[in-house]
Every structure is written in structure tokens, then in C-alpha cells.
Design a protein around this motif. Structure first.
Motif, mmCIF file in Angstrom:
data_model
loop_
_atom_site.group_PDB
_atom_site.id
_atom_site.type_symbol
_atom_site.label_atom_id
_atom_site.label_comp_id
_atom_site.label_asym_id
_atom_site.label_seq_id
_atom_site.Cartn_x
_atom_site.Cartn_y
_atom_site.Cartn_z
ATOM 1 N N ALA A 1 20.024 112.444 35.947
ATOM 2 C CA ALA A 1 20.186 112.468 34.494
ATOM 3 C C ALA A 1 19.530 113.682 33.852
ATOM 4 C CB ALA A 1 19.624 111.185 33.885
ATOM 5 N N GLN A 2 18.458 114.197 34.461
ATOM 6 C CA GLN A 2 17.746 115.337 33.873
ATOM 7 C C GLN A 2 18.607 116.599 33.822
ATOM 8 O OE1 GLN A 2 16.495 113.323 36.167
ATOM 9 N NE2 GLN A 2 14.537 112.530 35.432
ATOM 10 N N MET A 3 19.712 116.610 34.565
ATOM 11 C CA MET A 3 20.607 117.764 34.516
ATOM 12 C C MET A 3 21.110 118.012 33.094
ATOM 13 S SD MET A 3 24.107 118.790 34.586
ATOM 14 C CE MET A 3 25.165 117.627 35.428
ATOM 15 N N GLU A 4 21.149 116.957 32.280
ATOM 16 C CA GLU A 4 21.684 117.083 30.927
ATOM 17 C C GLU A 4 20.858 118.016 30.055
ATOM 18 O OE1 GLU A 4 24.558 115.980 29.905
ATOM 19 O OE2 GLU A 4 24.992 115.019 31.828
ATOM 20 N N VAL A 5 19.590 118.273 30.400
ATOM 21 C CA VAL A 5 18.791 119.181 29.583
ATOM 22 C C VAL A 5 19.096 120.647 29.891
ATOM 23 C CG1 VAL A 5 16.942 117.471 29.435
ATOM 24 C CG2 VAL A 5 16.764 119.326 31.110
ATOM 25 N N VAL A 6 19.805 120.915 30.986
ATOM 26 C CA VAL A 6 20.240 122.285 31.293
ATOM 27 C C VAL A 6 21.475 122.575 30.450
ATOM 28 C CG1 VAL A 6 21.074 123.849 33.093
ATOM 29 C CG2 VAL A 6 19.351 122.114 33.647
ATOM 30 N N PRO A 7 21.434 123.586 29.588
ATOM 31 C CA PRO A 7 22.576 123.838 28.701
ATOM 32 C C PRO A 7 23.863 124.090 29.497
ATOM 33 C CG PRO A 7 20.659 125.112 28.016
ATOM 34 C CD PRO A 7 20.325 124.534 29.359
ATOM 35 N N HIS B 1 9.565 129.717 29.991
ATOM 36 C CA HIS B 1 9.327 129.871 28.544
ATOM 37 C C HIS B 1 9.604 128.563 27.800
ATOM 38 C CE1 HIS B 1 9.960 134.513 28.861
ATOM 39 N NE2 HIS B 1 8.751 134.125 29.239
ATOM 40 N N ARG B 2 9.168 127.457 28.412
ATOM 41 C CA ARG B 2 9.300 126.110 27.835
ATOM 42 C C ARG B 2 10.735 125.648 27.684
ATOM 43 N NH1 ARG B 2 4.504 125.805 23.187
ATOM 44 N NH2 ARG B 2 2.792 126.440 24.581
ATOM 45 N N GLN B 3 11.657 126.315 28.367
ATOM 46 C CA GLN B 3 13.061 125.930 28.336
ATOM 47 C C GLN B 3 13.502 125.581 29.752
ATOM 48 O OE1 GLN B 3 14.862 125.655 25.453
ATOM 49 N NE2 GLN B 3 12.926 126.177 24.433
ATOM 50 N N PRO B 4 14.367 124.549 29.893
ATOM 51 C CA PRO B 4 14.856 124.193 31.229
ATOM 52 C C PRO B 4 15.774 125.281 31.775
ATOM 53 C CG PRO B 4 16.007 122.937 29.543
ATOM 54 C CD PRO B 4 14.912 123.687 28.833
ATOM 55 N N LEU B 5 15.473 125.758 32.984
ATOM 56 C CA LEU B 5 16.257 126.835 33.584
ATOM 57 C C LEU B 5 17.299 126.285 34.547
ATOM 58 C CD1 LEU B 5 16.715 129.879 34.093
ATOM 59 C CD2 LEU B 5 14.890 129.753 35.825
ATOM 60 N N THR B 6 16.891 125.359 35.403
ATOM 61 C CA THR B 6 17.812 124.788 36.390
ATOM 62 C C THR B 6 17.264 123.454 36.883
ATOM 63 O OG1 THR B 6 18.921 125.171 38.517
ATOM 64 C CG2 THR B 6 16.702 126.042 38.305
#
Length: 204
Positions: free
Chosen positions: A85-91, A178-183
Motif C-alpha cells: 500500500a505504501q507504493m501510493e505515496v510515490v507520485p 528531501h522528505r519526499q518519497p523517492l521509490t
């Protein structure tokens, strides 16, 4: 570190990937607390639950260069792809990459699937045949590896690929930059690693 590239650079239509069918699974709370040693030995816990690079650890354990066979680069757009489910935070739209990690002498040690924002994959994986940590190290990218789930389960496809019967241990984690999900990365490890890490469980 050298690597062997065995897939086309051209994106393909989505193919199957190889998640484990869990016998047991745990989330962040269990990962923070750790598992009983009768369930997962301390050396395996350090390997699976730590925040270091598995490719680097595999190189240190085996004393060999770790090479990458890229077996899939699929454009999956906004599909959930059966991923954690965490994949959803990757744009999105997203690309899914699948690889084998192996010793230079040929033994497959791990399988990994990862999901990337399509518009950024070329930026971070300039040489798609390199291990992810090697690509990001070249870019001096600062990362936080956030282990989110751990699994003990079966996969007939991985039994064939590794040449070992399951069950296998696996995990998934997010890379933050940088506090953003990369992969998001999903990894499964071969029982061959007992040669270096010892038995997966300790006697009670």
C-alpha cells in the motif's frame, strides 16, 4: 562495482512480479521491536531490519562484486500493481523495475522489485544496470531507508529462480529524499545466504 545489463532500455507492457504469499508478516511496530530469535536469528534481523544498503552488505558478506540483471522495466501508469500500500505515496505515473542481485560468479542472492515516478527514473537511474545504491551514491543523493514491512512466505517463481525451496524472507521499504518519497522497494533473499549469515532461526 561492475554490473551486467540484460534487458532492453525500452519500457515494456507490465509483466508479473513476484511477491511472496505470506505465511507470516509484520509491520512497522514489529520491525522497531525486533523478532524473537527463534523466529529470525539476530544476524538475519540485522540484515533485514537495518537501514544499510543490502547490495553493499551482500558484497561484504560474499567478498565478490554484486551484479544486477534487469529483467523488467514496465510502465504501470497509476495501476496499484499489487504492490504494498505504501507504493501510493510515490507520485505517478509510475515505472516498475525488477532485478536479480547475484554474485559475479553467478549465484542469485536476491530479487527486488521497485516502483518509481516515471518522470524521475532517468534522473536517479542513469545507468539502469547498476545497483540502486551505486546509482544514488554517484549522485551523492542523501537517503533515508524506511523499512515498512517484513514477510516470511512462499513463491514458486522464486524457488525456481533461486534453486532453493521456500519459505523465504522478504521486506519492503521506502526511500525518502528531501522528505519526499523517492521509490518503494520490495526485496526477497535466497536461503543461500545462510552460508554467510548462519541459520535463519535459532533453537529455542
Amino acid at each position: 562495482m561492475t554490473a551486467t545489463y540484460r534487458a532492453t532500455e525500452i519500457l515494456t507492457q507490465p509483466t508479473a512480479w513476484h511477491p511472496l504469499t505470506p505465511i507470516w508478516e509484520g509491520g512497522e511496530a514489529i520491525i522497531q521491536q525486533g523478532l524473537p530469535h527463534t523466529q529470525l536469528a539476530p544476524t538475519w534481523q540485522m540484515f533485514l531490519l537495518g537501514d544499510g544498503s543490502p547490495t553493499r552488505h551482500l558484497q561484504l558478506l560474499t567478498g565478490e562484486k554484486i551484479e544486477v540483471d534487469v529483467i523488467d522495466m514496465s510502465a504501470i501508469a497509476m495501476d496499484s500493481d499489487g504492490a504494498p500500500a505504501q507504493m501510493e505515496v510515490v507520485p505517478g505515473p509510475r515505472i516498475r523495475r525488477q532485478v536479480w542481485l547475484r554474485k559475479a560468479s553467478g549465484e542469485r542472492l536476491a530479487y527486488a522489485a521497485s516502483w518509481w515516478e516515471a518522470s524521475h527514473v532517468d534522473e536517479y537511474l542513469q545507468n539502469r544496470s547498476l545497483p540502486i545504491w551505486a546509482s544514488l551514491e554517484r549522485l551523492r543523493t542523501e537517503l533515508y531507508r524506511d523499512v515498512q514491512g517484513i514477510y516470511y512466505g512462499r513463491s514458486s517463481a522464486l524457488e525456481t529462480a533461486f534453486g532453493y525451496e521456500g519459505p523465504f524472507w522478504g521486506r519492503h521499504y521506502l526511500f525518502w529524499h528531501h522528505r519526499q518519497p523517492l521509490t518503494l522497494i520490495y526485496e526477497v533473499f535466497s536461503p543461500y545466504l545462510t552460508k554467510y549469515l548462519g541459520p535463519m532461526q535459532m533453537d529455542g
